[in-house]
Design an enzyme around this catalytic site. Structure first.
Site, short mmCIF file in Angstrom:
data_model
loop_
_atom_site.label_atom_id
_atom_site.label_comp_id
_atom_site.label_asym_id
_atom_site.label_seq_id
_atom_site.Cartn_x
_atom_site.Cartn_y
_atom_site.Cartn_z
CG HIS A 72 -1.95 1.10 1.15
ND1 HIS A 72 -3.38 0.74 0.51
CD2 HIS A 72 -1.96 2.46 1.21
CE1 HIS A 72 -3.91 2.15 0.61
NE2 HIS A 72 -3.29 3.01 1.13
NE ARG A 105 -7.71 2.76 -1.45
CZ ARG A 105 -7.37 3.95 -1.07
NH1 ARG A 105 -6.98 5.06 -1.73
NH2 ARG A 105 -7.17 3.81 0.30
NE ARG A 153 -10.55 11.36 6.22
CZ ARG A 153 -9.50 11.09 5.59
NH1 ARG A 153 -8.75 11.52 4.98
NH2 ARG A 153 -9.09 9.84 6.09
CG ASP A 205 -1.14 5.38 3.51
OD1 ASP A 205 -1.25 5.10 2.43
OD2 ASP A 205 -1.51 5.88 4.51
CG ASN A 219 -5.56 13.64 3.08
OD1 ASN A 219 -5.64 15.00 3.02
ND2 ASN A 219 -6.04 12.68 2.44
C1 0GY Z 1 -4.46 6.09 2.19
C2 0GY Z 1 -5.36 6.92 3.06
C3 0GY Z 1 -5.81 8.26 2.58
C4 0GY Z 1 -5.83 8.77 1.38
C5 0GY Z 1 -6.09 8.03 0.31
O1 0GY Z 1 -6.60 7.83 -2.07
C6 0GY Z 1 -6.41 8.69 -1.13
O2 0GY Z 1 -6.64 9.86 -1.25
O3 0GY Z 1 -6.17 6.65 0.18
C7 0GY Z 1 -6.57 9.27 3.86
O4 0GY Z 1 -6.61 10.18 3.72
O5 0GY Z 1 -7.03 8.53 4.91
O6 0GY Z 1 -4.66 4.75 2.36
O7 0GY Z 1 -3.53 6.69 1.43
#
Ligand code: 0GY
Length: 305
Positions: free
Chosen positions: A31, A124, A130, A257, A262
């Site tokens: 991830h 996904r 948000r 990650d 964020n």
């Molecule tokens: C993550 C978590 C976040 C964001 C995204 O695709 C994305 O913008 O996944 C989050 O802000 O919690 O898994 O990267």
């Protein structure tokens, strides 16, 4: 095109420490994301945040520094359904990365096939309000039916409080289903409490459901510093991740990650995140399944042992 980062945006941590935990040979970071660079791969007009750049070369440098062999690059919401940055990274990875895309109902079969040829192995579906606007369930189910024919799976991202409302949809999906970040439990609640039990029951009842035991930095209430004599950071997340690793050793995955979109309070040192792994997968056998065997089975089945 020049983009202004969202107010308060935290950039990823340059110069991460070298992990003390030695990853097993062939470990996969399942991830992680690439952001832009925005002047080459512009961020989507419908995005809910504008990140800093985080390029494929920076991702691959982190992979090598931490000791991973491979990446699974997940399309981030700031790029909408334009998967070009991920596809470009997959091409540069020379077989050492697979990807997860975001597609709309309007995607053609030829486009799906091109994504497959590029190394995409799933889509996904994001239910975190948000991050994305609402997409009707029938549209998502139609996409799931089409990508199932390519042997792809569905990655789902949601908050624990929303599981009761979403579970019927999830259990109707015709593919393997991979849950991001353990379904985002509230780790201030007991690991044996109602909320996490619902998630464990969901996995127990459905053998096609897997979970990433990722993101202690996002889930932790205690935060990155070891407090009051505790020996490591994010300790409050351990019982949740460990429960899943030990109950479902063949259906768990791990990821950094990076570049950690964020986050509001702190940006993790990715080396310390790797050092978190032996606290949640406490034997070499569990570590090998989590980091090598399971991701290889899902993303490189043709090379899996
Ligand atoms: C993550 C978590 C976040 C964001 C995204 O695709 C994305 O913008 O996944 C989050 O802000 O919690 O898994 O990267």
């Amino acid at each position: 095109m020049k983009f202004e980062k969202s107010p308060g945006w935290l950039d990823w941590y340059a110069g991460p420490s070298k992990p003390r935990f030695k990853l097993p040979d062939g470990a996969v970071d399942t991830h992680c994301h690439v952001f832009g660079p925005g002047d080459i791969f512009p961020f989507a007009p419908e995005r809910k945040y504008t990140p800093c750049d985080a390029s494929k070369d920076q991702l691959f440098a982190l992979r090598d520094h931490l000791g991973f062999s491979r990446n699974v690059i997940v399309q981030a919401t700031c790029h909408g359904a334009d998967n070009s940055a991920v596809v470009d990274a997959l091409a540069a990875a020379q077989g050492r990365a697979r990807g997860i895309a975001t597609v709309k109902r309007s995607v053609t079969d030829a486009e799906l096939q091109a994504l497959h040829d590029a190394g995409i192995r799933g889509v996904r579906f994001n239910f975190v309000k948000r991050l994305v606007d609402f997409t009707p369930r029938d549209e998502l189910m139609e996409i799931a039916g089409r990508i199932a024919k390519l042997g792809w799976h569905v990655v789902i991202y949601f908050e624990a409080v929303d599981l009761p409302e979403l579970i019927d949809f999830f259990t109707a999906l015709p593919t393997t289903v991979v849950v991001d970040h353990m379904g985002r439990p509230d780790v201030s609640k007991p690991v044996d409490g109602e909320e996490f039990a619902r998630f464990v029951d969901f996995m127990s009842a459905h053998e096609n459901v897997w979970s990433k035991v990722s993101c202690p930095e996002r889930l932790s209430v205690k935060g990155p510093r070891a407090l009051n004599g505790e020996e490591h950071a994010y300790r409050d997340v351990v019982p949740f991740a460990r429960r899943l690793v030990e109950t479902f050793p063949d259906r768990v995955l791990w990821g950094t990650d990076w570049p950690h979109p964020n986050l509001k309070d702190h940006m993790p040192d990715d080396g310390l995140l790797v050092d978190f792994i032996p606290h949640i997968a406490v034997t070499p056998e569990l570590q090998r399944r989590l980091l090598v065997d399971n991701p290889m089975r899902l993303y490189w089945p043709e090379q899996a042992r």
